[in-house]
Write a protein that holds these residues in place. Structure first.
Motif, PDB file in Angstrom:
ATOM      1  N   ALA A   1      19.808  35.129  47.259  1.00  0.00           N
ATOM      2  CA  ALA A   1      20.621  35.040  47.016  1.00  0.00           C
ATOM      3  C   ALA A   1      21.110  36.245  48.407  1.00  0.00           C
ATOM      4  O   ALA A   1      21.861  35.979  49.609  1.00  0.00           O
ATOM      5  CB  ALA A   1      20.983  36.089  46.092  1.00  0.00           C
ATOM      6  N   ASP A   2      19.570  36.670  49.455  1.00  0.00           N
ATOM      7  CA  ASP A   2      20.105  37.752  50.736  1.00  0.00           C
ATOM      8  C   ASP A   2      20.078  36.561  51.637  1.00  0.00           C
ATOM      9  O   ASP A   2      21.443  37.020  52.381  1.00  0.00           O
ATOM     10  CB  ASP A   2      18.996  38.686  50.389  1.00  0.00           C
ATOM     11  CG  ASP A   2      19.042  40.144  50.301  1.00  0.00           C
ATOM     12  OD1 ASP A   2      20.082  40.102  49.257  1.00  0.00           O
ATOM     13  OD2 ASP A   2      17.792  40.406  49.594  1.00  0.00           O
ATOM     14  N   LYS A   3      19.860  35.301  51.220  1.00  0.00           N
ATOM     15  CA  LYS A   3      19.982  34.557  52.285  1.00  0.00           C
ATOM     16  C   LYS A   3      21.212  33.949  52.964  1.00  0.00           C
ATOM     17  O   LYS A   3      21.514  33.923  53.900  1.00  0.00           O
ATOM     18  CB  LYS A   3      18.807  33.440  51.992  1.00  0.00           C
ATOM     19  CG  LYS A   3      18.814  32.435  53.723  1.00  0.00           C
ATOM     20  CD  LYS A   3      17.123  31.611  53.432  1.00  0.00           C
ATOM     21  CE  LYS A   3      17.473  30.728  54.789  1.00  0.00           C
ATOM     22  NZ  LYS A   3      16.722  29.164  54.296  1.00  0.00           N
ATOM     23  N   ASN A   4      21.817  34.047  51.464  1.00  0.00           N
ATOM     24  CA  ASN A   4      23.258  32.753  52.018  1.00  0.00           C
ATOM     25  C   ASN A   4      24.161  33.445  51.591  1.00  0.00           C
ATOM     26  O   ASN A   4      25.323  32.743  51.427  1.00  0.00           O
ATOM     27  CB  ASN A   4      22.823  31.455  50.221  1.00  0.00           C
ATOM     28  CG  ASN A   4      21.709  30.430  51.148  1.00  0.00           C
ATOM     29  OD1 ASN A   4      21.582  29.792  52.011  1.00  0.00           O
ATOM     30  ND2 ASN A   4      19.836  30.689  50.127  1.00  0.00           N
ATOM     31  N   TYR A   5      24.171  34.493  50.550  1.00  0.00           N
ATOM     32  CA  TYR A   5      24.905  34.884  49.672  1.00  0.00           C
ATOM     33  C   TYR A   5      25.491  36.338  50.783  1.00  0.00           C
ATOM     34  O   TYR A   5      26.645  36.963  50.376  1.00  0.00           O
ATOM     35  CB  TYR A   5      24.952  35.200  48.290  1.00  0.00           C
ATOM     36  CG  TYR A   5      25.235  33.704  48.145  1.00  0.00           C
ATOM     37  CD1 TYR A   5      26.496  32.975  48.234  1.00  0.00           C
ATOM     38  CD2 TYR A   5      23.937  33.024  47.099  1.00  0.00           C
ATOM     39  CE1 TYR A   5      26.626  31.419  48.072  1.00  0.00           C
ATOM     40  CE2 TYR A   5      23.953  32.195  46.843  1.00  0.00           C
ATOM     41  CZ  TYR A   5      25.194  30.960  47.356  1.00  0.00           C
ATOM     42  OH  TYR A   5      24.923  29.779  46.585  1.00  0.00           O
ATOM     43  N   ALA A   6      24.947  37.291  51.043  1.00  0.00           N
ATOM     44  CA  ALA A   6      24.943  38.801  51.474  1.00  0.00           C
ATOM     45  C   ALA A   6      25.903  38.413  52.743  1.00  0.00           C
ATOM     46  O   ALA A   6      25.762  38.261  54.395  1.00  0.00           O
ATOM     47  CB  ALA A   6      24.073  39.148  52.264  1.00  0.00           C
ATOM     48  N   VAL A   7      27.180  38.395  52.543  1.00  0.00           N
ATOM     49  CA  VAL A   7      28.246  38.580  53.209  1.00  0.00           C
ATOM     50  C   VAL A   7      29.251  39.934  53.945  1.00  0.00           C
ATOM     51  O   VAL A   7      29.271  39.820  53.058  1.00  0.00           O
ATOM     52  CB  VAL A   7      28.809  36.828  53.527  1.00  0.00           C
ATOM     53  CG1 VAL A   7      28.509  36.401  53.525  1.00  0.00           C
ATOM     54  CG2 VAL A   7      29.815  37.010  52.259  1.00  0.00           C
ATOM     55  N   GLY A   8      30.094  39.279  54.619  1.00  0.00           N
ATOM     56  CA  GLY A   8      31.199  40.201  54.671  1.00  0.00           C
ATOM     57  C   GLY A   8      32.556  40.061  55.524  1.00  0.00           C
ATOM     58  O   GLY A   8      32.262  38.588  56.571  1.00  0.00           O
ATOM     59  N   PRO A   9      33.468  40.404  55.551  1.00  0.00           N
ATOM     60  CA  PRO A   9      34.511  40.102  56.377  1.00  0.00           C
ATOM     61  C   PRO A   9      33.952  39.308  58.046  1.00  0.00           C
ATOM     62  O   PRO A   9      33.009  40.286  58.675  1.00  0.00           O
ATOM     63  CB  PRO A   9      35.284  40.911  56.136  1.00  0.00           C
ATOM     64  CG  PRO A   9      35.423  42.021  55.317  1.00  0.00           C
ATOM     65  CD  PRO A   9      33.405  42.128  54.858  1.00  0.00           C
ATOM     66  N   VAL A  10      34.982  38.650  58.768  1.00  0.00           N
ATOM     67  CA  VAL A  10      35.408  37.865  58.547  1.00  0.00           C
ATOM     68  C   VAL A  10      35.251  36.110  57.615  1.00  0.00           C
ATOM     69  O   VAL A  10      34.137  36.383  58.206  1.00  0.00           O
ATOM     70  CB  VAL A  10      36.270  37.067  59.745  1.00  0.00           C
ATOM     71  CG1 VAL A  10      37.070  36.385  59.550  1.00  0.00           C
ATOM     72  CG2 VAL A  10      36.844  38.429  60.467  1.00  0.00           C
TER      73      VAL A  10
END
Length: 88
Positions: A22-31
């Motif tokens: 999850a940290d590798k593939n989904y830890a995101v923020g905008p844009v």
């Protein structure tokens, strides 16, 4: 029960996701940049998950956590880029 399963259902694909994955593939923020078809699938899940996340984590940024859970639920990985610059 497992709090993630309570949010998106026990059969959700992210229920089996490890913290590292999850940290590798989904830890995101905008844009966020995505195709129209990805947005059309993601938005209803994001909308459904947000109040459920907020019920469990009212001090957390529920809408952001729900966004990443919705993406994980549909196995939509992000390409994380740090080479963009915004200026006026």
């Amino acid at each position: 029960g497992d709090s993630n399963s309570e949010i998106s259902g026990a059969s959700s694909s992210h229920s089996y996701t490890t913290r590292e994955y999850a940290d590798k593939n989904y830890a995101v923020g905008p844009v966020y940049i995505a195709s129209t078809s990805d947005w059309m699938e993601l938005l209803p899940r994001w909308h459904d998950f947000t109040p459920r996340v907020h019920e469990q984590y009212p001090k957390l940024l529920a809408e952001m956590y729900a966004f990443t859970m919705a993406a994980a639920d549909m196995q939509l990985k992000f390409a994380l880029l740090s080479s963009y610059m915004v200026s006026d």
